[in-house]
Design a protein around this motif. Sequence first.
Motif, PDB file in Angstrom:
ATOM      1  N   PRO A 685      83.321 -16.684  26.256  1.00 51.89           N
ATOM      2  CA  PRO A 685      82.134 -16.059  26.570  1.00 51.89           C
ATOM      3  C   PRO A 685      80.729 -17.073  26.716  1.00 51.89           C
ATOM      4  CG  PRO A 685      82.762 -15.463  24.314  1.00 51.89           C
ATOM      5  CD  PRO A 685      83.808 -16.416  25.055  1.00 51.89           C
ATOM      6  N   VAL A 686      80.995 -18.145  26.041  1.00 48.78           N
ATOM      7  CA  VAL A 686      79.867 -18.966  26.114  1.00 48.78           C
ATOM      8  C   VAL A 686      79.577 -19.743  27.435  1.00 48.78           C
ATOM      9  CG1 VAL A 686      78.644 -20.854  24.867  1.00 48.78           C
ATOM     10  CG2 VAL A 686      79.690 -19.241  23.598  1.00 48.78           C
ATOM     11  N   THR A 687      80.597 -20.235  27.815  1.00 47.75           N
ATOM     12  CA  THR A 687      80.728 -20.888  29.063  1.00 47.75           C
ATOM     13  C   THR A 687      81.183 -20.178  30.201  1.00 47.75           C
ATOM     14  OG1 THR A 687      83.009 -21.977  28.829  1.00 47.75           O
ATOM     15  CG2 THR A 687      81.027 -23.259  27.687  1.00 47.75           C
ATOM     16  N   ASN A 688      81.806 -19.102  30.125  1.00 43.84           N
ATOM     17  CA  ASN A 688      82.366 -18.257  31.111  1.00 43.84           C
ATOM     18  C   ASN A 688      83.551 -18.851  31.774  1.00 43.84           C
ATOM     19  OD1 ASN A 688      80.718 -15.807  30.923  1.00 43.84           O
ATOM     20  ND2 ASN A 688      79.012 -17.312  31.847  1.00 43.84           N
ATOM     21  N   ALA A 689      84.318 -19.939  31.360  1.00 43.74           N
ATOM     22  CA  ALA A 689      85.173 -20.729  31.825  1.00 43.74           C
ATOM     23  C   ALA A 689      86.601 -20.223  31.401  1.00 43.74           C
ATOM     24  CB  ALA A 689      85.101 -22.113  31.560  1.00 43.74           C
ATOM     25  N   ILE A 690      87.585 -20.281  32.017  1.00 46.83           N
ATOM     26  CA  ILE A 690      88.981 -20.129  31.675  1.00 46.83           C
ATOM     27  C   ILE A 690      89.436 -21.179  30.720  1.00 46.83           C
ATOM     28  CG2 ILE A 690      91.347 -19.591  32.386  1.00 46.83           C
ATOM     29  CD1 ILE A 690      90.093 -18.236  35.121  1.00 46.83           C
ATOM     30  N   THR A 691      89.801 -21.013  29.634  1.00 47.35           N
ATOM     31  CA  THR A 691      90.243 -21.883  28.662  1.00 47.35           C
ATOM     32  C   THR A 691      91.933 -21.985  28.390  1.00 47.35           C
ATOM     33  OG1 THR A 691      89.892 -20.738  26.774  1.00 47.35           O
ATOM     34  CG2 THR A 691      87.856 -21.971  27.407  1.00 47.35           C
ATOM     35  N   GLU A 692      92.469 -21.007  28.667  1.00 44.05           N
ATOM     36  CA  GLU A 692      93.770 -20.833  28.600  1.00 44.05           C
ATOM     37  C   GLU A 692      94.407 -20.060  29.415  1.00 44.05           C
ATOM     38  OE1 GLU A 692      96.968 -20.397  24.627  1.00 44.05           O
ATOM     39  OE2 GLU A 692      94.864 -19.840  24.435  1.00 44.05           O
ATOM     40  N   THR A 693      95.726 -20.387  30.148  1.00 43.58           N
ATOM     41  CA  THR A 693      96.618 -19.467  30.867  1.00 43.58           C
ATOM     42  C   THR A 693      98.010 -19.306  30.364  1.00 43.58           C
ATOM     43  OG1 THR A 693      95.296 -20.123  32.854  1.00 43.58           O
ATOM     44  CG2 THR A 693      97.438 -19.008  33.315  1.00 43.58           C
ATOM     45  N   LEU A 694      98.291 -18.054  30.189  1.00 45.33           N
ATOM     46  CA  LEU A 694      99.793 -17.745  29.534  1.00 45.33           C
ATOM     47  C   LEU A 694     100.545 -16.822  30.704  1.00 45.33           C
ATOM     48  CD1 LEU A 694      98.952 -16.501  25.886  1.00 45.33           C
ATOM     49  CD2 LEU A 694      99.364 -18.880  26.692  1.00 45.33           C
ATOM     50  N   ARG A 695     101.674 -17.609  31.171  1.00 45.80           N
ATOM     51  CA  ARG A 695     102.416 -16.932  32.107  1.00 45.80           C
ATOM     52  C   ARG A 695     103.869 -16.503  31.449  1.00 45.80           C
ATOM     53  NH1 ARG A 695     100.912 -17.417  37.598  1.00 45.80           N
ATOM     54  NH2 ARG A 695      99.058 -19.055  37.604  1.00 45.80           N
ATOM     55  N   PRO A 696     104.032 -15.266  31.691  1.00 48.71           N
ATOM     56  CA  PRO A 696     105.380 -14.488  30.926  1.00 48.71           C
ATOM     57  C   PRO A 696     106.607 -15.343  31.734  1.00 48.71           C
ATOM     58  CG  PRO A 696     104.397 -13.083  32.200  1.00 48.71           C
ATOM     59  CD  PRO A 696     103.494 -14.195  32.319  1.00 48.71           C
ATOM     60  N   SER A 697     107.745 -15.503  30.942  1.00 51.28           N
ATOM     61  CA  SER A 697     108.901 -15.964  31.644  1.00 51.28           C
ATOM     62  C   SER A 697     109.780 -14.932  31.946  1.00 51.28           C
ATOM     63  CB  SER A 697     109.807 -16.811  30.633  1.00 51.28           C
ATOM     64  OG  SER A 697     109.906 -16.037  29.178  1.00 51.28           O
ATOM     65  N   GLY A 698     109.348 -13.412  31.894  1.00 49.22           N
ATOM     66  CA  GLY A 698     110.186 -12.381  32.396  1.00 49.22           C
ATOM     67  C   GLY A 698     108.929 -11.334  32.583  1.00 49.22           C
ATOM     68  N   ARG A 699     109.732 -10.252  33.105  1.00 50.70           N
ATOM     69  CA  ARG A 699     108.737  -9.185  33.311  1.00 50.70           C
ATOM     70  C   ARG A 699     108.047  -8.591  32.095  1.00 50.70           C
ATOM     71  NH1 ARG A 699     110.087  -3.992  37.498  1.00 50.70           N
ATOM     72  NH2 ARG A 699     108.418  -2.627  36.692  1.00 50.70           N
TER      73      ARG A 699
END
Length: 727
Positions: A685-699
């Motif tokens: 919230p300080v930089t408004n940058a995306i710092t991490e992305t988590l993608r599920p291995s299933g639904r």
Amino acid sequence: MRLLTSAAALFCAGAAVLSGVSAGAPEKARLIVNPSAQVGARWVGVAASPERPVVRARLGSRSQAVTVRRLRRGRWQLRTTFRSAGRWSLWVGKQRLGVVVVRAAPLRLTNAADVAVEPSGSLLVADLSNRIFRQNGERLSLVAGNGRGGRSGDGGPALRAAVGFPVEVAVDPRGGFGIVHDERWIRHVDTAGTIRTVAEFAQPTALAYDGAGNLWVSELGGRVQRRDAATGALTTYGGFNQPHGLDVAPDGTVYVCDTFNNRVQRISPSGVVTTLAAGLNVPVDLDVGPDGNVYVADFGGSRVFRITPAGSMTEIGSGLRGTNSVAVGADGAIYVTERGRATVRRLAVAGLAAFKPARAGTPWTGTMTAKRRPSVTARNGVTTQPVAVRRTGRNRYRLRAVFPFSGRWQLVSGRRRLGAVTVRPAPPLASTLPTAQAFRLCGGTGAPYPQYALSWDPAGGLWASCGRQAQLRGISLATGETRAILRLTSTPFSIAAGLGAVWSAGRGPVVDRIDLRTGRAASAISGGGFSYVFTGAGSVWAADDENSALIRYDPAGRRVLATIPTGSGTSALVAEAGSVWIVNHRDGTLQRIDPATNASTPLGRLPGDAPERMTYAEGSLWVTGRGTDLLRVDPTTGAVQRTIEIGAGAIDVRAAAHSIWVAVATDEADRQGNPFLDRLLRIDPVTNAITETLRPSGRVVVNGAVSTGNSLWIADTAAGRLYRITR
């Protein structure tokens, strides 16, 4: 010949000299009786020596004197008490007499101060020899404490740690056990045997854990304190007179020995203190038994009492000497310790059967005898479920059940208590979401997928709704395991926890109030078409889709305070900093409501197809939804301060662990309005940058998301999974 004769004479003379020297040499000391020894016990041996020997025993750098007493001429008795185990050498000057093998002394209790029963049925005993023992039948093993006073060894093996003056031990439902010692420290020993200091209190006398892993401690100064397992925050309850014992019932009620007021008090889950029973004589310890009764060690009367939840008191043990602790096993056996005694005494209570333990989620079977086929129910706090009964022989029946969560389950037939089953936690689940822990939850829900199926109230806990099963489940923040199941008469579409209850909207004309002790639902708000319900600013807020209005309800006065006009389709509400904000997903409008006057101020229309989820963090509103990027919005003016592209519409947004978390749907799911997770984004919230992305291995179907401080929880009631991400 003469030469040979002279040589022979010389040889004979030398031999005579040597013989004379040998005959005249002093006799060396010898160890002729050498039994094995035991640490702390007197060892007695016998040595042969023409003169009184001076003997010392040595083991490495350690040395100690050996007492010598004359038996008869040339025979000497040796006596000593070895201080440690090992191979001790006995020395006379520079001569070694021999080696004594010294065995370790067998473990024994010296002054048992407190006893607790583990789920396995073994006992934990706090002994004033500065040690904690585990007793299983006749077998005694050391689990903590090196016998020295003070406090040391944090982060290492509990066996090598100093645990001075331990007065209380309690089983932690998450695993391991806690210790009160030195009138100051609360220590915890985990399942691996590692000890750590948890907290420091002012003269603590007892401790207990509730189902969520929160720590309860009584203090000599007259207070009982609750330490939150997640945040460490303390809640204080006063008015006691040197309380010395406490325990927590499965329904969250805390029972306290108000020692020098000679009574037992109880603290309800909502924090109300009342008296359970009075007229005791210095009660110093108690335990909630598997039958739901409270068992009290009455020190002044040297007795044990059983007190029902209604306050009826029965003496069940007498002839004791200064009863200073009590614990009850799953089989109904009562264990007590007595002042100054080195034993744990076992008392038997008739009427409780010993059933084998079970594992949550796995079929369990037991047997019982009865003249007629019984109707059996299993109970754990507010949770009940039927038990299947099948006849296997004359007056013999087999019981079968699947317990949904761990703990002590009571089996009852009518008013008769059959006994208790100790249920261990289910094996951990593999997680579909990277870095997240996965826990079991109810599953099977489909379209239309329920929204806000997860809600958290700091005072009342974490709750999940199960639409297909018509259930409400209480979740332990510490373990992620279900701790209570309330069966509902309606199917909730959204829930909101807070203000002493859980509030449920089912896309119909009624908002229900669900009692967390009984599970009973009562109509609270009626007359509209309610899909969403929220709590905040001391009120319940129900979104009336049919009339485009927000109903404000006072749960204390049980009345509607205001009907506030809104835009079309109120789908999110945030209460923070003295104001309330709502977003309306059909027309995309944002409104601010003054809780003091109920006046509503329009803040304009937000960009995007359907902005429908909102949270508050770092002085801003964060809004997203179907076909809508993440919007950072000024809460005063409604102006968009920043647009953060997330690639597709979002399912939900929450603030946790000093970050903003956005659950982003797949493109197709976003177009169709389905909550199918494509990726979970973490934003600074300080930089408004995306710092991490988590993608599920299933639904993963996101039916609800909440923040509990440093943790983000996501409910998937389609697949029956609850995820926790902690940073």
